[in-house]
Motif scaffolding. Structure first.
Motif, PDB file in Angstrom:
ATOM      1  N   VAL A 110       0.828  -1.212   0.000  1.00 26.11           N
ATOM      2  CA  VAL A 110       0.000   0.000   0.000  1.00 26.11           C
ATOM      3  C   VAL A 110       0.855   1.251   0.000  1.00 26.11           C
ATOM      4  O   VAL A 110       1.956   1.264   0.550  1.00 26.11           O
ATOM      5  CB  VAL A 110      -0.962  -0.003   1.213  1.00 26.11           C
ATOM      6  CG1 VAL A 110      -0.213  -0.012   2.535  1.00 26.11           C
ATOM      7  CG2 VAL A 110      -1.950   1.143   1.149  1.00 26.11           C
ATOM      8  N   LYS A 111       0.317   2.266  -0.654  1.00 30.58           N
ATOM      9  CA  LYS A 111       0.864   3.618  -0.617  1.00 30.58           C
ATOM     10  C   LYS A 111      -0.302   4.580  -0.426  1.00 30.58           C
ATOM     11  O   LYS A 111      -1.448   4.246  -0.714  1.00 30.58           O
ATOM     12  CB  LYS A 111       1.580   3.984  -1.927  1.00 30.58           C
ATOM     13  CG  LYS A 111       2.859   3.238  -2.174  1.00 30.58           C
ATOM     14  CD  LYS A 111       3.533   3.762  -3.420  1.00 30.58           C
ATOM     15  CE  LYS A 111       4.856   3.057  -3.663  1.00 30.58           C
ATOM     16  NZ  LYS A 111       5.602   3.697  -4.769  1.00 30.58           N
ATOM     17  N   ILE A 112       0.013   5.773   0.013  1.00 33.28           N
ATOM     18  CA  ILE A 112      -0.962   6.852   0.136  1.00 33.28           C
ATOM     19  C   ILE A 112      -0.746   7.818  -1.026  1.00 33.28           C
ATOM     20  O   ILE A 112       0.397   8.073  -1.409  1.00 33.28           O
ATOM     21  CB  ILE A 112      -0.766   7.605   1.472  1.00 33.28           C
ATOM     22  CG1 ILE A 112      -1.190   6.726   2.630  1.00 33.28           C
ATOM     23  CG2 ILE A 112      -1.500   8.934   1.481  1.00 33.28           C
ATOM     24  CD1 ILE A 112      -0.857   7.320   3.985  1.00 33.28           C
ATOM     25  N   MET A 113      -1.843   8.348  -1.562  1.00 33.50           N
ATOM     26  CA  MET A 113      -1.728   9.425  -2.549  1.00 33.50           C
ATOM     27  C   MET A 113      -1.727  10.732  -1.768  1.00 33.50           C
ATOM     28  O   MET A 113      -2.757  11.165  -1.250  1.00 33.50           O
ATOM     29  CB  MET A 113      -2.878   9.412  -3.549  1.00 33.50           C
ATOM     30  CG  MET A 113      -2.690  10.471  -4.631  1.00 33.50           C
ATOM     31  SD  MET A 113      -4.067  10.596  -5.784  1.00 33.50           S
ATOM     32  CE  MET A 113      -5.231  11.541  -4.779  1.00 33.50           C
ATOM     33  N   ALA A 114      -0.555  11.350  -1.675  1.00 30.41           N
ATOM     34  CA  ALA A 114      -0.414  12.605  -0.944  1.00 30.41           C
ATOM     35  C   ALA A 114      -1.311  13.677  -1.548  1.00 30.41           C
ATOM     36  O   ALA A 114      -1.417  13.795  -2.761  1.00 30.41           O
ATOM     37  CB  ALA A 114       1.038  13.059  -0.977  1.00 30.41           C
ATOM     38  N   GLY A 115      -1.972  14.414  -0.685  1.00 29.92           N
ATOM     39  CA  GLY A 115      -2.820  15.517  -1.133  1.00 29.92           C
ATOM     40  C   GLY A 115      -4.286  15.178  -1.223  1.00 29.92           C
ATOM     41  O   GLY A 115      -5.131  16.061  -1.110  1.00 29.92           O
ATOM     42  N   GLY A 116      -4.617  13.906  -1.469  1.00 22.61           N
ATOM     43  CA  GLY A 116      -6.007  13.496  -1.558  1.00 22.61           C
ATOM     44  C   GLY A 116      -6.791  14.300  -2.591  1.00 22.61           C
ATOM     45  O   GLY A 116      -6.244  14.788  -3.583  1.00 22.61           O
ATOM     46  N   ILE A 117      -8.089  14.435  -2.345  1.00 22.01           N
ATOM     47  CA  ILE A 117      -8.964  15.191  -3.251  1.00 22.01           C
ATOM     48  C   ILE A 117      -8.473  16.631  -3.390  1.00 22.01           C
ATOM     49  O   ILE A 117      -8.466  17.197  -4.485  1.00 22.01           O
ATOM     50  CB  ILE A 117     -10.423  15.169  -2.746  1.00 22.01           C
ATOM     51  CG1 ILE A 117     -11.016  13.763  -2.859  1.00 22.01           C
ATOM     52  CG2 ILE A 117     -11.285  16.176  -3.485  1.00 22.01           C
ATOM     53  CD1 ILE A 117     -11.345  13.303  -4.247  1.00 22.01           C
ATOM     54  N   THR A 118      -8.044  17.236  -2.300  1.00 19.96           N
ATOM     55  CA  THR A 118      -7.556  18.616  -2.341  1.00 19.96           C
ATOM     56  C   THR A 118      -6.387  18.744  -3.312  1.00 19.96           C
ATOM     57  O   THR A 118      -6.355  19.641  -4.160  1.00 19.96           O
ATOM     58  CB  THR A 118      -7.138  19.084  -0.937  1.00 19.96           C
ATOM     59  OG1 THR A 118      -8.263  18.998  -0.068  1.00 19.96           O
ATOM     60  CG2 THR A 118      -6.623  20.502  -0.956  1.00 19.96           C
ATOM     61  N   GLY A 119      -5.431  17.857  -3.215  1.00 14.39           N
ATOM     62  CA  GLY A 119      -4.281  17.875  -4.110  1.00 14.39           C
ATOM     63  C   GLY A 119      -4.674  17.605  -5.552  1.00 14.39           C
ATOM     64  O   GLY A 119      -4.147  18.222  -6.480  1.00 14.39           O
ATOM     65  N   TRP A 120      -5.608  16.694  -5.748  1.00 14.34           N
ATOM     66  CA  TRP A 120      -6.096  16.356  -7.086  1.00 14.34           C
ATOM     67  C   TRP A 120      -6.683  17.601  -7.763  1.00 14.34           C
ATOM     68  O   TRP A 120      -6.357  17.920  -8.904  1.00 14.34           O
ATOM     69  CB  TRP A 120      -7.137  15.253  -6.972  1.00 14.34           C
ATOM     70  CG  TRP A 120      -7.603  14.660  -8.256  1.00 14.34           C
ATOM     71  CD1 TRP A 120      -8.729  15.003  -8.959  1.00 14.34           C
ATOM     72  CD2 TRP A 120      -6.975  13.611  -8.999  1.00 14.34           C
ATOM     73  NE1 TRP A 120      -8.830  14.224 -10.075  1.00 14.34           N
ATOM     74  CE2 TRP A 120      -7.770  13.367 -10.125  1.00 14.34           C
ATOM     75  CE3 TRP A 120      -5.811  12.863  -8.812  1.00 14.34           C
ATOM     76  CZ2 TRP A 120      -7.448  12.401 -11.079  1.00 14.34           C
ATOM     77  CZ3 TRP A 120      -5.497  11.895  -9.756  1.00 14.34           C
ATOM     78  CH2 TRP A 120      -6.295  11.676 -10.872  1.00 14.34           C
ATOM     79  N   LEU A 121      -7.532  18.297  -7.027  1.00 12.36           N
ATOM     80  CA  LEU A 121      -8.150  19.513  -7.567  1.00 12.36           C
ATOM     81  C   LEU A 121      -7.118  20.620  -7.758  1.00 12.36           C
ATOM     82  O   LEU A 121      -7.175  21.363  -8.739  1.00 12.36           O
ATOM     83  CB  LEU A 121      -9.289  19.977  -6.662  1.00 12.36           C
ATOM     84  CG  LEU A 121     -10.494  19.036  -6.614  1.00 12.36           C
ATOM     85  CD1 LEU A 121     -11.473  19.488  -5.536  1.00 12.36           C
ATOM     86  CD2 LEU A 121     -11.166  18.908  -7.970  1.00 12.36           C
TER      87      LEU A 121
END
Length: 133
Positions: A110-121
């Motif tokens: 597993v890894k985490i996507m740093a930033g989540g929805i906020t980072g994506w946007l």
């Protein structure tokens, strides 16, 4: 007189290198996720937020599996070596880490996507909604 920044010296370069290199084994970023999704993902992207938040807007191609519902039986459809990437609302949310911990406890990569929805946007990427899929 040293500032709050320089009062504690930086780690020696070999230790800093090891630390920063190890971070990439734990996380990825929105840009790399977006790029890989556009070419065919070699991982499973998990939105670990609630179904209501997922329906309101999520990363296209993500699967909704709230962190509290990550159990062995829900993962059986994927081979044991499948990499999971978790995300939540953003840097102010620890849902991605909670999901990642549950996956790690179940022996899954597993890894985490740093930033989540906020980072994506912030990157200018679009969200999908249940109505749009």
């Amino acid at each position: 007189m040293p500032s709050a920044v320089t009062a504690v010296p930086a780690a020696p370069s070999p230790i800093a290198r090891e630390h920063f290199a190890s971070e990439f084994t734990f996380e990825t970023d929105c840009w790399d996720v977006h790029d890989t999704l556009s070419r065919g993902a070699d991982f499973v992207l998990l939105d670990v937020r609630s179904p209501a938040l997922f329906a309101a807007g999520h990363i296209p191609g993500a699967i909704n599996l709230p962190h509290g519902k990550i159990v062995r039986s829900k993962l059986e459809q994927w081979p044991a070596e499948t990499l999971f990437v978790t995300y939540c609302a953003g840097p102010h949310c620890n849902g991605a880490a909670r999901g990642a911990l549950r996956l790690a406890e179940l022996g899954r990569p597993v890894k985490i996507m740093a930033g989540g929805i906020t980072g994506w946007l912030d990157e200018g990427f679009e969200l999908a909604t249940d109505a749009a899929e």
